[in-house]
Design a protein around this motif. Structure first.
Motif, short mmCIF file in Angstrom:
data_model
loop_
_atom_site.label_atom_id
_atom_site.label_comp_id
_atom_site.label_asym_id
_atom_site.label_seq_id
_atom_site.Cartn_x
_atom_site.Cartn_y
_atom_site.Cartn_z
N SER A 68 0.77 -1.22 -0.04
CA SER A 68 -0.07 0.28 -0.02
C SER A 68 0.71 1.22 0.01
CB SER A 68 -0.85 0.16 1.09
OG SER A 68 -0.04 0.03 2.48
N THR A 69 2.08 1.16 0.04
CA THR A 69 2.96 2.43 0.15
C THR A 69 2.99 2.91 -1.32
OG1 THR A 69 5.01 1.04 -0.67
CG2 THR A 69 4.38 1.18 1.59
N SER A 70 3.28 4.13 -1.36
CA SER A 70 3.17 5.02 -2.46
C SER A 70 4.24 4.78 -3.53
CB SER A 70 3.33 6.65 -2.01
OG SER A 70 3.27 7.39 -3.42
N LYS A 71 4.02 4.81 -4.74
CA LYS A 71 4.91 4.44 -5.84
C LYS A 71 4.83 5.36 -7.04
CE LYS A 71 6.47 0.74 -3.94
NZ LYS A 71 5.90 0.88 -2.60
N THR A 72 5.94 5.74 -7.48
CA THR A 72 6.49 6.56 -8.70
C THR A 72 6.08 6.01 -10.08
OG1 THR A 72 7.56 8.10 -7.26
CG2 THR A 72 7.63 8.31 -9.98
N LEU A 73 4.73 6.05 -10.79
CA LEU A 73 4.72 5.50 -12.03
C LEU A 73 5.20 6.37 -13.08
CD1 LEU A 73 1.06 4.49 -11.24
CD2 LEU A 73 2.96 3.16 -10.75
N LEU A 74 4.59 6.48 -14.40
CA LEU A 74 4.95 7.08 -15.68
C LEU A 74 4.84 8.62 -15.52
CD1 LEU A 74 3.41 4.67 -18.07
CD2 LEU A 74 5.73 4.67 -17.72
N ARG A 75 5.79 9.38 -16.07
CA ARG A 75 5.46 10.70 -15.99
C ARG A 75 5.39 11.17 -14.62
NH1 ARG A 75 1.72 8.32 -18.61
NH2 ARG A 75 0.00 9.31 -17.65
N GLY A 76 6.16 10.81 -13.65
CA GLY A 76 5.97 11.41 -12.53
C GLY A 76 4.92 11.12 -11.46
N ALA A 77 3.94 10.50 -12.02
CA ALA A 77 3.00 10.39 -11.16
C ALA A 77 2.88 9.42 -10.17
CB ALA A 77 1.44 9.68 -12.13
N VAL A 78 2.29 9.66 -9.03
CA VAL A 78 2.36 8.73 -7.62
C VAL A 78 0.99 8.13 -7.11
CG1 VAL A 78 4.60 10.08 -7.10
CG2 VAL A 78 2.32 10.80 -6.15
N THR A 79 1.06 7.02 -6.65
CA THR A 79 0.04 6.17 -6.18
C THR A 79 -0.12 6.98 -4.87
OG1 THR A 79 1.28 4.47 -5.23
CG2 THR A 79 0.19 4.08 -7.50
N THR A 80 -1.49 6.63 -4.15
CA THR A 80 -1.87 7.36 -2.90
C THR A 80 -1.05 6.67 -1.70
OG1 THR A 80 -3.92 8.05 -3.77
CG2 THR A 80 -3.75 7.84 -1.36
N ALA A 81 -0.33 7.22 -0.75
CA ALA A 81 0.29 6.34 0.10
C ALA A 81 -0.98 5.65 1.12
CB ALA A 81 0.83 7.30 1.11
N GLY A 82 -0.98 4.44 1.56
CA GLY A 82 -1.82 3.71 2.47
C GLY A 82 -3.16 3.33 1.27
N GLY A 83 -2.96 3.50 0.09
CA GLY A 83 -4.06 2.89 -0.80
C GLY A 83 -4.25 1.61 -0.90
N SER A 84 -5.50 1.12 -1.27
CA SER A 84 -6.12 -0.29 -1.29
C SER A 84 -5.77 -0.58 -2.66
CB SER A 84 -7.55 -0.35 -1.37
OG SER A 84 -8.14 0.38 -2.32
N ALA A 85 -5.66 -2.24 -2.86
CA ALA A 85 -5.32 -2.73 -4.09
C ALA A 85 -6.23 -2.04 -5.09
CB ALA A 85 -5.61 -4.25 -3.85
N THR A 86 -7.52 -1.98 -4.82
CA THR A 86 -8.21 -1.45 -5.81
C THR A 86 -8.03 -0.04 -6.26
OG1 THR A 86 -10.20 -2.82 -5.13
CG2 THR A 86 -10.90 -1.19 -6.52
N LEU A 87 -7.65 0.73 -5.32
CA LEU A 87 -7.46 2.05 -5.81
C LEU A 87 -6.01 2.24 -6.66
CD1 LEU A 87 -7.73 5.20 -5.54
CD2 LEU A 87 -6.43 5.07 -3.36
N HIS A 88 -5.10 1.47 -6.17
CA HIS A 88 -3.92 1.49 -6.82
C HIS A 88 -4.10 0.85 -8.12
CE1 HIS A 88 -1.00 2.10 -3.07
NE2 HIS A 88 -1.82 3.24 -3.12
N LEU A 89 -4.78 -0.06 -8.46
CA LEU A 89 -5.07 -0.58 -9.74
C LEU A 89 -5.49 0.30 -10.48
CD1 LEU A 89 -5.87 -4.06 -10.90
CD2 LEU A 89 -7.28 -2.16 -11.55
N LYS A 90 -6.49 1.22 -10.15
CA LYS A 90 -7.09 2.18 -11.03
C LYS A 90 -6.08 3.30 -11.33
CE LYS A 90 -10.75 5.59 -11.00
NZ LYS A 90 -10.06 6.81 -11.43
N GLN A 91 -5.36 3.69 -10.31
CA GLN A 91 -4.34 4.63 -10.61
C GLN A 91 -3.29 4.29 -11.66
OE1 GLN A 91 -3.05 5.65 -6.41
NE2 GLN A 91 -4.68 7.14 -6.42
N ALA A 92 -2.90 2.91 -11.55
CA ALA A 92 -1.61 2.31 -12.35
C ALA A 92 -2.31 2.33 -13.64
CB ALA A 92 -1.34 1.17 -11.79
N LEU A 93 -3.85 1.91 -13.90
CA LEU A 93 -4.23 1.77 -15.29
C LEU A 93 -4.51 3.16 -15.83
CD1 LEU A 93 -6.14 -1.48 -15.03
CD2 LEU A 93 -3.76 -1.22 -15.50
#
Length: 556
Positions: free
Chosen positions: A288-313
């Motif tokens: 659930s930790t925050s991760k840096t994806l493409l173009r500097g976008a970051v996932t939400t710290a403490g986010g759920s599997a569902t939220l992080h999947l949405k953010q990644a896709l």
């Protein structure tokens, strides 16, 4: 047999050179062709209608007086036009796959649907998507503890998913593919945990994240919107993503397992395999930790599997590399292996905005691919003939022959005509739906043999063995009783009996009036030889020679 083999080898030699600038006995401008006229989409010529059906179906066919005319026939397309034909195809009843124990092999079902299904365009697009978002039935485990075939159940569901989303939005398709249990099993997205049973953090599997970026969405290198590669100051290609970003996506997509009624397992554990439901996200196994994806976008710290999947896709879907990477491949599968950058750009523009501000509308993208000026017209675009089109891959080669011959697939009395067609395709190197690797039956960037930078993906599985196999299956279709015994029934009575009329008929329909004079003379000379003594023999020989000619095998 020796004579057939020599003919087939000659076909290979000619076909492999025709793509790089030496078309089969034809100059780049066809006889009498001085300017590529743009036909109105609502009034296509017969040649244009045939070319459209080659691109949008598993092979053209004639209505032969049937009323009402089927929507996938030459006469119907000429009557209602290209635009309405696409609409009719989009709205046609969807063909489906059955994964039950008693159902036929999925390869058999595929070919039966491809020949007889009303939803020809949906099936063509789904087949193209299956070669981009690759899952192989051969790569799925069959659990010995259960009576059913898990690979069959899983693959049937996956193929149905692709056809369901063929005219939907690419973002929804990407998520459906990501959460499908067949894909999850094939590329290790399922049970991809971030913790072991002791709750200690472990490195998630990177397989799905890597293939999703490399093969399903972006490709290896950054692209311009017209599909050409971007380069740095030294002329080197620029990577589309980094290894660190692959790892970030793997963590963002961790924590998913098979769906079941009980919900999620405890930390570090998995649910039992279940291919009837989409996967479920389990936060207990998710990083659930925050991760840096493409173009500097970051996932939400403490986010759920569902939220992080949405953010990644969402992050991948918004990437500028995705439209040209996907659009060029769809053009390659439907129309031509080497689309011009301008053609790619026009389709990309529609992917980015369907006219109503929507990104990723596959229905609009497919329509643009088929309605574009470079796809339409009586012949390939003027000035592009030598580099235009693509080698018919095994599945399309077989279905085009069967559909042109208006064959009947008889399933009575235990016959399995789809299995016969599937076995032919397998002998040609395309065992549907069992591609040999995640790169599909052949990679989309495979070069045309002997070319100078031109692509020829289908040539990757064309060799002396498969060329001979093409000759052998055509010979079996025309000269053997085995196909009819299996339920593939061909009736040649609708073909002209007069040798001259027969050659002209094949040029008019099978080659949309582009048969070279050299091929016409060769066929005419063969069928007027005294050894071809009956009308049936003349028809079969003419069909045999035409189908093995590079002019037919290279679909333009």
């Amino acid at each position: 047999m020796l004579q057939r083999t020599l003919i087939a080898l000659a076909v290979c030699a000619t076909a492999c050179t025709s793509v790089d600038g030496s078309p089969d006995g034809q100059s780049d401008a066809l006889p009498g062709q001085t300017k590529q006229a743009v036909e109105p989409l609502d009034k296509p010529s017969e040649e244009n209608a045939i070319r459209f059906l080659e691109q949008a179906t598993f092979g053209p066919r004639l209505a032969n007086g049937v009323s009402p005319q089927p929507i996938d026939t030459v006469e119907r397309v000429r009557s209602v036009g290209i635009t309405q034909s696409i609409t009719d195809q989009v709205n046609a009843t969807r063909s489906t796959f059955d994964g039950t124990t008693t159902s036929k092999d999925l390869g058999s079902q595929f070919f039966f649907n491809a020949v007889t299904g009303k939803d020809q365009l949906r099936q063509r697009v789904a087949f193209a998507l299956s070669q981009i978002f690759v899952v192989s039935q051969s790569g799925l485990p069959d659990l010995s503890a259960t009576p059913e075939s898990e690979p069959k159940i899983a693959m049937a569901g996956y193929l149905n998913l692709l056809s369901t989303h063929a005219f939907g939005n690419f973002r929804q398709l990407l998520e459906a593919v990501t959460l499908d249990p067949a894909m999850g099993n094939y590329l290790d997205m399922v049970n991809n945990r971030a913790f072991n049973t002791s709750g200690k953090a472990i490195e998630p599997n990177e397989n799905y994240a890597r293939e999703m970026l490399q093969l399903f969405t972006l490709g290896l290198f950054k692209l311009n919107e017209d599909g050409t590669q971007k380069v740095d100051a030294t002329g080197a290609p620029i990577p589309a993503y980094t290894e660190a970003q692959v790892q970030a996506f793997a963590r963002a997509l961790s924590g998913w397992t098979y769906g079941n009624a009980a919900g999620c397992p405890t930390v570090g554990r998995n649910n039992a395999a279940n291919f009837s439901l989409p996967m479920i996200g389990c936060d207990v196994n998710h990083d659930s930790t925050s991760k840096t994806l493409l173009r500097g976008a970051v996932t939400t710290a403490g986010g759920s599997a569902t939220l992080h999947l949405k953010q990644a896709l969402d992050n991948v879907f918004a990437d500028p590399n995705l439209p040209p990477f996907i659009c060029k491949q769809l053009i390659q599968h439907l129309v031509t292996s080497n689309p011009t950058p301008a053609y790619v750009q026009r389709v990309v523009n529609v992917f980015k905005n369907n006219g109503s501000g929507v990104r990723g509308d596959l229905r609009a993208v497919v329509r643009k691919i088929l309605e574009d000026d470079e796809a339409r017209g009586p012949q390939a675009p003027l000035g592009q003939y030598a580099t235009y089109g693509h080698l018919r891959p095994p599945a399309l080669y077989i279905t085009a022959l069967v559909r042109w011959l208006n064959a009947t697939l008889d399933t009575a009395e235990g016959k399995d005509p789809g299995a016969k067609l599937s076995s032919w395709s397998r002998s040609l190197g395309q065992y549907v739906p069992r591609p040999s690797s995640v790169f599909s039956y052949y990679p989309p960037n495979a070069p045309a043999p002997g070319s100078s930078g031109l692509l020829g993906p289908e040539f990757a599985i064309l060799d002396t063995a498969t060329v001979v196999a093409r000759a052998n299956i055509v010979h079996e279709l025309l000269f053997s009783t085995a196909p009819a015994t299996a339920g593939v029934i061909v009736n040649l009575d609708t073909l002209p009996s007069d040798p001259n009329d027969l050659v002209l008929w094949l040029s008019r329909y099978w080659l949309h009036d582009t048969m070279s004079s050299e091929l016409q003379l060769a066929i005419y000379g063969a069928i007027t030889d005294t050894r071809a003594s009956t009308a049936a023999q003349k028809k079969k020989l003419a069909l045999y020679l035409t189908s093995l000619s590079p002019e037919f095998q290279i679909q333009r």
